[in-house]
Design a protein around this motif. Sequence first.
Motif, PDB file in Angstrom:
ATOM      1  N   CYS B  12       0.847  -1.182   0.000  1.00  0.00           N
ATOM      2  CA  CYS B  12       0.000   0.000   0.000  1.00  0.00           C
ATOM      3  C   CYS B  12       0.886   1.237   0.000  1.00  0.00           C
ATOM      4  CB  CYS B  12      -0.962   0.007   1.185  1.00  0.00           C
ATOM      5  SG  CYS B  12      -0.161   0.030   2.756  1.00  0.00           S
ATOM      6  N   ALA B  13       0.294   2.346  -0.433  1.00  0.00           N
ATOM      7  CA  ALA B  13       1.038   3.587  -0.548  1.00  0.00           C
ATOM      8  C   ALA B  13       0.984   4.362   0.751  1.00  0.00           C
ATOM      9  CB  ALA B  13       0.469   4.426  -1.689  1.00  0.00           C
ATOM     10  N   GLU B  14       2.104   4.973   1.071  1.00  0.00           N
ATOM     11  CA  GLU B  14       2.164   5.804   2.275  1.00  0.00           C
ATOM     12  C   GLU B  14       1.113   6.917   2.204  1.00  0.00           C
ATOM     13  OE1 GLU B  14       5.842   7.900   2.670  1.00  0.00           O
ATOM     14  OE2 GLU B  14       5.678   8.013   4.858  1.00  0.00           O
ATOM     15  N   GLY B  15       0.426   7.125   3.314  1.00  0.00           N
ATOM     16  CA  GLY B  15      -0.580   8.162   3.376  1.00  0.00           C
ATOM     17  C   GLY B  15      -1.970   7.719   2.955  1.00  0.00           C
ATOM     18  N   ARG B  16      -2.054   6.559   2.318  1.00  0.00           N
ATOM     19  CA  ARG B  16      -3.347   6.042   1.903  1.00  0.00           C
ATOM     20  C   ARG B  16      -3.848   5.049   2.946  1.00  0.00           C
ATOM     21  NH1 ARG B  16      -4.057   6.823  -3.681  1.00  0.00           N
ATOM     22  NH2 ARG B  16      -6.211   6.251  -3.247  1.00  0.00           N
ATOM     23  N   MET B  59      -5.171   3.248  16.709  1.00  0.00           N
ATOM     24  CA  MET B  59      -4.324   2.589  15.724  1.00  0.00           C
ATOM     25  C   MET B  59      -5.072   2.242  14.440  1.00  0.00           C
ATOM     26  SD  MET B  59      -1.989  -0.051  17.930  1.00  0.00           S
ATOM     27  CE  MET B  59      -1.079  -0.556  16.475  1.00  0.00           C
ATOM     28  N   ALA B  60      -6.307   1.773  14.574  1.00  0.00           N
ATOM     29  CA  ALA B  60      -6.978   1.202  13.409  1.00  0.00           C
ATOM     30  C   ALA B  60      -8.477   1.126  13.629  1.00  0.00           C
ATOM     31  CB  ALA B  60      -6.432  -0.204  13.157  1.00  0.00           C
ATOM     32  N   SER B  61      -9.167   0.722  12.568  1.00  0.00           N
ATOM     33  CA  SER B  61     -10.597   0.408  12.639  1.00  0.00           C
ATOM     34  C   SER B  61     -10.793  -1.039  12.214  1.00  0.00           C
ATOM     35  CB  SER B  61     -11.402   1.329  11.712  1.00  0.00           C
ATOM     36  OG  SER B  61     -11.337   2.663  12.143  1.00  0.00           O
ATOM     37  N   ALA B  78      -1.694   4.989   6.237  1.00  0.00           N
ATOM     38  CA  ALA B  78      -0.534   4.121   6.426  1.00  0.00           C
ATOM     39  C   ALA B  78       0.769   4.914   6.364  1.00  0.00           C
ATOM     40  CB  ALA B  78      -0.525   3.028   5.370  1.00  0.00           C
ATOM     41  N   THR B  79       1.680   4.563   7.264  1.00  0.00           N
ATOM     42  CA  THR B  79       3.013   5.144   7.248  1.00  0.00           C
ATOM     43  C   THR B  79       4.029   4.018   7.051  1.00  0.00           C
ATOM     44  OG1 THR B  79       3.494   4.894   9.609  1.00  0.00           O
ATOM     45  CG2 THR B  79       2.202   6.829   8.952  1.00  0.00           C
TER      46      THR B  79
END
Lengths: 115, 112
Positions: B12-16, B59-61, B78-79
């Motif tokens: 996955c892409a950073e920030g997405r 942290m998350a859902s 995502a980082t």
Amino acid sequence: GAGVSQTPSNKVTEKGKYVELRCDPISGHTALYWYRQSLGQGPEFLIYFQGTGAADDSGLPNDRFFAVRPEGSVSTLKIQRTERGDSAVYLCASSYRPRGGNEQFFGPGTRLTVL
Amino acid sequence: DAKTTQPPSMDCAEGRAANLPCNHSTISGNEYVYWYRQIHSQGPQYIIHGLKNNETNEMASLIITEDRKSSTLILPHATLRDTAVYYCIVRVPGDNDYKLSFGAGTTVTVRA
């Protein structure tokens, strides 16, 4: 506060030798767990302590493996007559609530290499 | 017997947002869905858990389908530090179920 600590971080030994791996759980956590993680796999349960006693040691692979927790805090995993197949990362975890609860806190593990 | 099925890897892409699927078609009524992750050279870290309602924390859902046969862990932004192996586990949190049964997990790589 301090997390779960494990020493040593790395241990290299020769086949047939005896090793001890140490785990310092989070202060106040009554439950302590050992897991083993082979390369490319998820951790596998070895043994669970509630206080000083081993409540479940069903995951220990054979009688060469033994663990103690004499004062209900620090635990030592002992492996006799090590074999090359024992090479893995040994993880320790602790939790506040007895018998699991929501969250187990893991240490960084000890990487054991048996030559 | 694996209780959960996860894809072996995903990028996955950073920030997405990163959406990590998990199938648990044989889940029983009293089993919760837990997610842990393991960053390289570290021990697993608890992320979130839920029974049937969607859950969110810092942290998350966690989104669980109505029939509870599958779920999705969402990392909203995502980082690079989210690169890790993510494990989906079903269990009953209580006196008689303290073992965490990890499968192979999903190796998530976040790319800049």
